[in-house]
Design a protein around this motif. Structure first.
Motif, mmCIF file in Angstrom:
data_model
loop_
_atom_site.group_PDB
_atom_site.id
_atom_site.type_symbol
_atom_site.label_atom_id
_atom_site.label_comp_id
_atom_site.label_asym_id
_atom_site.label_seq_id
_atom_site.Cartn_x
_atom_site.Cartn_y
_atom_site.Cartn_z
ATOM 1 N N THR A 146 0.859 -1.184 0.000
ATOM 2 C CA THR A 146 0.000 0.000 0.000
ATOM 3 C C THR A 146 0.891 1.228 0.000
ATOM 4 N N MET A 147 0.750 2.063 -1.027
ATOM 5 C CA MET A 147 1.680 3.189 -1.159
ATOM 6 C C MET A 147 1.172 4.254 -2.116
ATOM 7 N N ASP A 148 1.831 5.390 -2.052
ATOM 8 C CA ASP A 148 1.621 6.508 -2.978
ATOM 9 C C ASP A 148 2.705 6.397 -4.049
ATOM 10 N N THR A 149 2.368 5.841 -5.191
ATOM 11 C CA THR A 149 3.386 5.532 -6.201
ATOM 12 C C THR A 149 3.853 6.753 -6.985
ATOM 13 N N ASP A 150 3.041 7.818 -7.016
ATOM 14 C CA ASP A 150 3.447 8.990 -7.803
ATOM 15 C C ASP A 150 3.751 10.214 -6.938
ATOM 16 N N SER A 151 3.853 10.004 -5.627
ATOM 17 C CA SER A 151 4.286 11.052 -4.681
ATOM 18 C C SER A 151 3.419 12.309 -4.726
ATOM 19 N N ASP A 152 2.102 12.117 -4.908
ATOM 20 C CA ASP A 152 1.213 13.278 -4.898
ATOM 21 C C ASP A 152 0.448 13.389 -3.582
ATOM 22 N N GLY A 153 0.847 12.584 -2.596
ATOM 23 C CA GLY A 153 0.213 12.642 -1.293
ATOM 24 C C GLY A 153 -1.045 11.805 -1.162
ATOM 25 N N ILE A 154 -1.393 11.060 -2.215
ATOM 26 C CA ILE A 154 -2.600 10.230 -2.197
ATOM 27 C C ILE A 154 -2.209 8.784 -2.455
ATOM 28 N N VAL A 155 -2.671 7.885 -1.609
ATOM 29 C CA VAL A 155 -2.407 6.455 -1.832
ATOM 30 C C VAL A 155 -3.121 6.012 -3.106
ATOM 31 N N ASP A 156 -2.373 5.450 -4.038
ATOM 32 C CA ASP A 156 -2.976 5.015 -5.301
ATOM 33 C C ASP A 156 -2.696 3.546 -5.599
ATOM 34 N N GLN A 157 -2.139 2.839 -4.634
ATOM 35 C CA GLN A 157 -1.968 1.392 -4.763
ATOM 36 C C GLN A 157 -2.198 0.768 -3.385
ATOM 37 N N TYR A 158 -3.051 -0.268 -3.359
ATOM 38 C CA TYR A 158 -3.400 -0.913 -2.096
ATOM 39 C C TYR A 158 -2.979 -2.375 -2.090
ATOM 40 N N GLY A 159 -2.781 -2.864 -0.887
ATOM 41 C CA GLY A 159 -2.417 -4.270 -0.753
ATOM 42 C C GLY A 159 -3.570 -5.199 -1.051
ATOM 43 N N PHE A 160 -4.803 -4.718 -0.808
ATOM 44 C CA PHE A 160 -5.970 -5.592 -0.946
ATOM 45 C C PHE A 160 -7.156 -4.786 -1.460
ATOM 46 N N ALA A 161 -7.950 -5.380 -2.336
ATOM 47 C CA ALA A 161 -9.194 -4.783 -2.806
ATOM 48 C C ALA A 161 -10.344 -5.554 -2.178
ATOM 49 N N LEU A 162 -11.186 -4.872 -1.422
ATOM 50 C CA LEU A 162 -12.259 -5.514 -0.670
ATOM 51 C C LEU A 162 -13.613 -5.159 -1.270
ATOM 52 N N SER A 163 -14.386 -6.173 -1.635
ATOM 53 C CA SER A 163 -15.728 -5.957 -2.169
ATOM 54 C C SER A 163 -16.754 -6.122 -1.058
ATOM 55 N N PRO A 164 -17.721 -5.193 -0.962
ATOM 56 C CA PRO A 164 -18.779 -5.337 0.039
ATOM 57 C C PRO A 164 -19.887 -6.296 -0.390
ATOM 58 N N ALA A 165 -19.755 -6.885 -1.577
ATOM 59 C CA ALA A 165 -20.767 -7.840 -2.048
ATOM 60 C C ALA A 165 -20.887 -8.980 -1.038
ATOM 61 N N ILE A 166 -22.102 -9.425 -0.802
ATOM 62 C CA ILE A 166 -22.340 -10.406 0.246
ATOM 63 C C ILE A 166 -21.710 -11.756 -0.071
ATOM 64 N N ASN A 167 -21.468 -12.040 -1.354
ATOM 65 C CA ASN A 167 -20.806 -13.302 -1.706
ATOM 66 C C ASN A 167 -19.287 -13.169 -1.729
ATOM 67 N N ARG A 168 -18.783 -12.103 -1.100
ATOM 68 C CA ARG A 168 -17.344 -11.954 -0.909
ATOM 69 C C ARG A 168 -17.008 -11.866 0.588
ATOM 70 N N TRP A 169 -17.610 -10.886 1.289
ATOM 71 C CA TRP A 169 -17.202 -10.689 2.679
ATOM 72 C C TRP A 169 -17.618 -11.857 3.572
ATOM 73 N N THR A 170 -18.661 -12.600 3.201
ATOM 74 C CA THR A 170 -19.057 -13.752 4.014
ATOM 75 C C THR A 170 -17.982 -14.836 4.033
ATOM 76 N N MET A 171 -17.063 -14.811 3.061
ATOM 77 C CA MET A 171 -15.969 -15.772 3.048
ATOM 78 C C MET A 171 -15.114 -15.634 4.311
ATOM 79 N N PHE A 172 -14.884 -14.389 4.746
ATOM 80 C CA PHE A 172 -14.120 -14.159 5.977
ATOM 81 C C PHE A 172 -14.862 -14.760 7.169
ATOM 82 N N ALA A 173 -16.184 -14.565 7.192
ATOM 83 C CA ALA A 173 -16.978 -15.076 8.315
ATOM 84 C C ALA A 173 -16.966 -16.599 8.362
ATOM 85 N N LEU A 174 -17.104 -17.236 7.203
ATOM 86 C CA LEU A 174 -17.099 -18.694 7.159
ATOM 87 C C LEU A 174 -15.768 -19.242 7.661
#
Length: 460
Positions: free
Chosen positions: A228-256
């Motif tokens: 997770t970092m600011d790749t172009d040094s403009d003070g805004i994070v533009d690359q993340y370690g993980f992309a998280l979807s709030p769709a119910i058929n995604r986050w329930t995987m963590f719960a299971l």
């Protein structure tokens, strides 16, 4: 990769073209507005306009200034001279877009007197569109749906029980699939677990150790932090370690994975642990980006703006079709001690009163034959519903990573098995809006969810 590629706008043009040629949208009638087309089909306005431009050049539509777009009033639809087998499908759909053309082409080699036509309807309005199609006299012979539509199909109308005509095929399915579809008048044509993939290019670029089969949750967090970092040094994070979807058929995987069963005797501690961890990723550690609920075709991962994401073999096949610039690798999921995969599927159904039940059954048998399932798996990278096909094509290590082996698959569940009531599903999705915005605590939402589950148990 270009944001607007030819595949997307020609895909929508094909859907609208078939709706026009089939008579679903008649000459002189308005088609959906650009805003509605963007929303229903999950496309940008640029793609929608390119699609409409194609149809305009073909003379199928006419634009009315200030009013919208109509089907050309002068359009004459010739009656087909051959037998037509009509398939209504959800759209967008990776299986429909990638696999169905191949299946239809092979089927028509065996049955040259049969013309197979696919008509795509927006996922969010699918069953309403099917009913409207029937009222217009366009009766479907086959319906292709995802697991979400199986939950929504309560008022969709009667369907043929496929257990007897497809009994030989059912015997070749994974036992888990046979069990899951034993009470549903449908048969799966492809399926997948929800699993974790990563971009090896980003890991190697920033010298982050690649995930190992026994990596821990702490290893996952450390990798996500480093990526997770600011790749172009403009003070805004533009690359993340993980992309998280709030769709119910995604986050329930963590719960299971944490042992939450969403039914009787739900352990509050495990539920709160899951919800707290998701908030940690988004708001405490700030190593994950939250995606729009409808956006399962995760461009943030495709565009290498996130290093890891939960996905499925179905979705991954769609990404490959769009010419990924890297090859995603599967990583084990270190989010809990329970191996209980969440499954998704595409399934086919035959409505009662279809125009040609015998031919519809032949098509289903053809699509589920070993030969076609092997081509789908080998050439299109979809998982087969036939255990024998997957064992012949995929190596055991990959199947283990995907939890597609019987000792793990036996603990898996489909979304409709976890939330069999559509109202329950919609209520959860609506209530989670504040939670996903970070404006409601994990404890507060957990208490609300436990209360709702208890009320459902009393009704049952």
């Amino acid at each position: 990769m270009r944001r607007e590629n030819e595949f997307r706008y020609t895909q929508l043009a094909s859907i609208l073209r078939e709706q026009i040629i089939s008579g679903y949208i008649k000459p002189g009638e308005f088609i959906l507005s650009e805003n509605d087309l963007c929303r229903y089909y999950g496309m940008s306005r640029t793609s929608v306009r390119k699609s409409l431009d194609n149809l305009l050049k073909e003379g199928l539509i006419v634009k009315k200034a200030g009013l919208g777009t109509i089907v050309s009033p002068d359009l004459i639809i010739d009656e087909p001279g051959t037998k037509v087998l009509r398939i209504l499908a959800t759209s967008p759909s990776h299986f429909m877009d990638i696999c169905m053309p191949m299946i239809i082409e092979e089927f028509q080699k065996h049955y040259p007197n049969v013309k197979v036509k696919c008509l795509g309807f927006p996922t969010e309005e699918f069953w309403e569109s099917v009913r409207a199609s029937n009222e217009l006299g366009l009766q479907a012979d086959i319906i292709l749906v995802g697991d979400r539509q199986l939950i929504e199909m309560e008022d969709a109308g009667p369907f043929i029980d496929l257990k007897e005509p497809m009994k030989d095929i059912f015997q070749g399915l994974y036992p888990t699939l046979r069990s899951a579809f034993s009470s549903i008048k449908a048969i799966p044509v492809t399926f997948s677990s929800v699993y974790l993939v990563y971009n090896p290019n980003l890991f190697q670029k920033y010298n982050v150790p690649l995930p190992k089969h026994d990596w821990t949750r702490e290893d996952f967090l450390r990798a996500a932090q480093l990526l997770t970092m600011d790749t172009d040094s403009d003070g805004i994070v533009d690359q993340y370690g993980f992309a998280l979807s709030p769709a119910i058929n995604r986050w329930t995987m963590f719960a299971l994975q944490n042992g939450v069963n969403f039914k009787e005797d739900v352990q509050r501690e495990a539920l709160v642990k899951t919800l707290t961890f998701l908030h940690d990723l988004l708001y405490r550690y700030r190593i994950a980006t939250l995606l729009p609920k409808q956006q399962l075709n995760l461009e943030v991962f495709i565009r290498e703006k996130a290093a890891m994401v939960l996905t499925t073999a179905i979705e991954l096949a769609g990404w490959r079709n769009e010419k990924l610039q890297f090859e995603p690798r599967v990583a084990s999921m270190p989010f809990g001690d329970t191996q209980a995969p969440l499954l998704i599927a595409n399934a086919m159904m035959i409505p009662e009163g279809c125009n040609d039940e015998e031919m519809a059954i032949r098509f289903l048998k053809f699509a589920l034959s070993y030969e076609i399932q092997e081509k789908i798996s080998r050439n299109k990278h979809f998982l087969s519903v036939l255990e024998s096909v997957n064992e012949a094509i995929w190596d055991k290590t990959t199947l283990l990573s995907l939890n597609i082996v019987n000792d793990r698959l036996s603990n898996s569940r489909f979304l409709n098995e976890i939330f069999p009531d559509l109202g329950m599903l919609e209520e959860i999705e609506s209530e989670m809006a504040l939670y996903w915005a970070g404006l409601e605590s994990a404890n507060h939402f957990a208490d609300w969810l436990l209360g709702m589950i208890a009320r459902q148990e009393k009704k049952g």
